[in-house]
Design a protein around this motif. Sequence first.
Motif, PDB file in Angstrom:
ATOM      1  N   GLU A  88     -45.281  59.473 -19.634  1.00 43.45           N
ATOM      2  CA  GLU A  88     -45.669  58.969 -20.952  1.00 43.45           C
ATOM      3  C   GLU A  88     -45.800  57.446 -20.930  1.00 43.45           C
ATOM      4  OE1 GLU A  88     -47.042  58.350 -24.510  1.00 43.45           O
ATOM      5  OE2 GLU A  88     -46.918  60.333 -23.594  1.00 43.45           O
ATOM      6  N   ALA A  89     -44.886  56.762 -20.245  1.00 46.11           N
ATOM      7  CA  ALA A  89     -44.965  55.304 -20.141  1.00 46.11           C
ATOM      8  C   ALA A  89     -46.253  54.882 -19.430  1.00 46.11           C
ATOM      9  CB  ALA A  89     -43.742  54.758 -19.399  1.00 46.11           C
ATOM     10  N   ALA A  90     -46.607  55.601 -18.371  1.00 52.64           N
ATOM     11  CA  ALA A  90     -47.836  55.288 -17.636  1.00 52.64           C
ATOM     12  C   ALA A  90     -49.072  55.558 -18.494  1.00 52.64           C
ATOM     13  CB  ALA A  90     -47.897  56.091 -16.338  1.00 52.64           C
ATOM     14  N   ARG A  91     -49.048  56.662 -19.222  1.00 51.84           N
ATOM     15  CA  ARG A  91     -50.183  56.959 -20.108  1.00 51.84           C
ATOM     16  C   ARG A  91     -50.336  55.896 -21.183  1.00 51.84           C
ATOM     17  NH1 ARG A  91     -48.677  63.221 -20.446  1.00 51.84           N
ATOM     18  NH2 ARG A  91     -49.977  63.954 -18.749  1.00 51.84           N
ATOM     19  N   ALA A  92     -49.217  55.481 -21.770  1.00 50.36           N
ATOM     20  CA  ALA A  92     -49.259  54.452 -22.816  1.00 50.36           C
ATOM     21  C   ALA A  92     -49.806  53.141 -22.251  1.00 50.36           C
ATOM     22  CB  ALA A  92     -47.875  54.252 -23.427  1.00 50.36           C
ATOM     23  N   LYS A  93     -49.385  52.789 -21.049  1.00 48.01           N
ATOM     24  CA  LYS A  93     -49.862  51.556 -20.425  1.00 48.01           C
ATOM     25  C   LYS A  93     -51.352  51.652 -20.098  1.00 48.01           C
ATOM     26  CE  LYS A  93     -49.551  47.480 -18.726  1.00 48.01           C
ATOM     27  NZ  LYS A  93     -49.419  46.303 -19.581  1.00 48.01           N
ATOM     28  N   LEU A  94     -51.786  52.805 -19.620  1.00 46.45           N
ATOM     29  CA  LEU A  94     -53.206  52.993 -19.335  1.00 46.45           C
ATOM     30  C   LEU A  94     -54.031  52.915 -20.614  1.00 46.45           C
ATOM     31  CD1 LEU A  94     -55.361  53.447 -17.214  1.00 46.45           C
ATOM     32  CD2 LEU A  94     -54.908  55.896 -17.361  1.00 46.45           C
ATOM     33  N   ASP A  95     -53.517  53.491 -21.707  1.00 42.39           N
ATOM     34  CA  ASP A  95     -54.203  53.391 -23.008  1.00 42.39           C
ATOM     35  C   ASP A  95     -54.334  51.931 -23.429  1.00 42.39           C
ATOM     36  OD1 ASP A  95     -54.440  56.144 -23.146  1.00 42.39           O
ATOM     37  OD2 ASP A  95     -52.754  56.393 -24.551  1.00 42.39           O
ATOM     38  N   GLU A  96     -53.245  51.181 -23.260  1.00 44.48           N
ATOM     39  CA  GLU A  96     -53.278  49.752 -23.610  1.00 44.48           C
ATOM     40  C   GLU A  96     -54.294  49.005 -22.750  1.00 44.48           C
ATOM     41  OE1 GLU A  96     -50.541  45.796 -23.017  1.00 44.48           O
ATOM     42  OE2 GLU A  96     -49.489  47.689 -23.353  1.00 44.48           O
ATOM     43  N   ASN A  97     -54.283  49.273 -21.438  1.00 41.84           N
ATOM     44  CA  ASN A  97     -55.241  48.612 -20.548  1.00 41.84           C
ATOM     45  C   ASN A  97     -56.678  48.982 -20.895  1.00 41.84           C
ATOM     46  OD1 ASN A  97     -53.190  47.329 -19.191  1.00 41.84           O
ATOM     47  ND2 ASN A  97     -53.199  48.726 -17.460  1.00 41.84           N
TER      48      ASN A  97
END
Length: 119
Positions: A88-97
Amino acid sequence: MTTELEQLAERLRAFARVRDWEQFHTPKNLAMALAGEVGELVAEFQWLTAEESGSPDPDALARMRTELGDVTLYLVRLADVLGVDLVEAARAKLDENDRRYDADLYRGSARKAPPTSNG
Protein backbone atom coordinates in the motif's frame (compact mmCIF):
# COMPACT_ATOMS: atom_id res chain seq x y z
CA MET A 1 -6.14 -14.00 1.61
CA THR A 2 -2.49 -13.90 2.65
CA THR A 3 -0.05 -12.46 0.15
CA GLU A 4 3.49 -13.70 -0.33
CA LEU A 5 4.74 -10.50 1.30
CA GLU A 6 2.55 -11.13 4.35
CA GLN A 7 3.77 -14.73 4.51
CA LEU A 8 7.35 -13.49 4.37
CA ALA A 9 6.67 -11.01 7.19
CA GLU A 10 5.12 -13.78 9.27
CA ARG A 11 8.11 -16.04 8.67
CA LEU A 12 10.51 -13.24 9.63
CA ARG A 13 8.46 -12.54 12.76
CA ALA A 14 8.72 -16.19 13.77
CA PHE A 15 12.43 -16.31 12.88
CA ALA A 16 13.11 -13.38 15.22
CA ARG A 17 10.82 -14.68 17.96
CA VAL A 18 12.40 -18.14 18.27
CA ARG A 19 15.86 -16.54 18.51
CA ASP A 20 14.68 -13.88 20.99
CA TRP A 21 15.84 -11.21 18.56
CA GLU A 22 12.69 -9.10 18.75
CA GLN A 23 14.43 -7.02 21.42
CA PHE A 24 17.02 -5.98 18.81
CA HIS A 25 14.52 -5.36 16.01
CA THR A 26 13.73 -1.77 16.86
CA PRO A 27 12.86 0.49 13.93
CA LYS A 28 16.16 2.33 14.41
CA ASN A 29 18.23 -0.87 14.36
CA LEU A 30 16.34 -2.30 11.42
CA ALA A 31 16.67 0.94 9.43
CA MET A 32 20.42 1.01 10.12
CA ALA A 33 20.79 -2.65 9.12
CA LEU A 34 18.79 -1.96 5.97
CA ALA A 35 21.08 0.95 5.08
CA GLY A 36 24.11 -1.30 5.61
CA GLU A 37 22.70 -3.97 3.32
CA VAL A 38 21.86 -1.38 0.66
CA GLY A 39 25.48 -0.25 0.93
CA GLU A 40 26.64 -3.82 0.32
CA LEU A 41 24.40 -4.01 -2.73
CA VAL A 42 25.73 -0.68 -4.03
CA ALA A 43 29.30 -1.92 -3.54
CA GLU A 44 28.58 -4.72 -6.02
CA PHE A 45 27.93 -2.06 -8.69
CA GLN A 46 30.61 0.44 -7.68
CA TRP A 47 33.22 -0.21 -10.35
CA LEU A 48 31.02 -1.64 -13.08
CA THR A 49 30.34 0.25 -16.26
CA ALA A 50 26.73 0.98 -17.12
CA GLU A 51 26.87 -1.87 -19.62
CA GLU A 52 28.40 -4.32 -17.12
CA SER A 53 25.77 -3.42 -14.54
CA GLY A 54 23.05 -4.39 -17.01
CA SER A 55 24.46 -7.87 -17.54
CA PRO A 56 26.73 -8.81 -14.63
CA ASP A 57 28.76 -12.01 -14.76
CA PRO A 58 27.24 -15.01 -12.96
CA ASP A 59 29.35 -14.61 -9.81
CA ALA A 60 28.51 -10.92 -9.49
CA LEU A 61 24.83 -11.65 -10.15
CA ALA A 62 24.85 -14.30 -7.40
CA ARG A 63 26.29 -11.75 -4.94
CA MET A 64 23.73 -9.14 -6.05
CA ARG A 65 20.93 -11.65 -5.56
CA THR A 66 22.14 -12.32 -2.01
CA GLU A 67 22.30 -8.61 -1.20
CA LEU A 68 18.86 -8.02 -2.74
CA GLY A 69 17.57 -10.78 -0.48
CA ASP A 70 19.11 -9.11 2.57
CA VAL A 71 17.65 -5.72 1.60
CA THR A 72 14.23 -7.27 1.10
CA LEU A 73 14.28 -9.08 4.43
CA TYR A 74 15.24 -5.99 6.41
CA LEU A 75 12.73 -3.83 4.54
CA VAL A 76 9.89 -6.29 5.13
CA ARG A 77 10.84 -6.69 8.80
CA LEU A 78 11.04 -2.92 9.31
CA ALA A 79 7.65 -2.38 7.71
CA ASP A 80 6.17 -5.17 9.82
CA VAL A 81 7.56 -3.75 13.07
CA LEU A 82 6.16 -0.32 12.15
CA GLY A 83 2.81 -1.75 11.04
CA VAL A 84 3.22 -0.39 7.52
CA ASP A 85 1.65 -2.21 4.59
CA LEU A 86 4.57 -2.11 2.14
CA VAL A 87 2.46 -2.74 -0.95
CA GLU A 88 0.00 0.00 0.00
CA ALA A 89 2.86 2.40 0.79
CA ALA A 90 4.43 1.68 -2.60
CA ARG A 91 1.12 2.15 -4.39
CA ALA A 92 0.52 5.45 -2.60
CA LYS A 93 4.01 6.65 -3.53
CA LEU A 94 3.54 5.61 -7.15
CA ASP A 95 0.20 7.47 -7.23
CA GLU A 96 1.94 10.57 -5.87
CA ASN A 97 4.75 10.27 -8.43
CA ASP A 98 2.17 9.87 -11.18
CA ARG A 99 0.65 13.21 -10.12
CA ARG A 100 4.02 14.95 -9.71
CA TYR A 101 5.67 13.71 -12.90
CA ASP A 102 3.37 14.35 -15.83
CA ALA A 103 4.50 12.02 -18.61
CA ASP A 104 4.39 14.74 -21.25
CA LEU A 105 6.53 17.12 -19.16
CA TYR A 106 9.06 14.61 -17.82
CA ARG A 107 9.45 12.07 -20.63
CA GLY A 108 13.16 11.42 -21.19
CA SER A 109 14.18 13.82 -18.42
CA ALA A 110 15.98 13.01 -15.18
CA ARG A 111 15.10 16.34 -13.58
CA LYS A 112 13.30 16.32 -10.25
CA ALA A 113 9.84 17.73 -9.71
CA PRO A 114 9.51 20.62 -7.29
CA PRO A 115 9.29 19.44 -3.66
CA THR A 116 5.92 18.75 -2.16
CA SER A 117 4.83 19.38 1.41
CA ASN A 118 5.13 15.65 2.23
CA GLY A 119 8.46 14.98 0.51
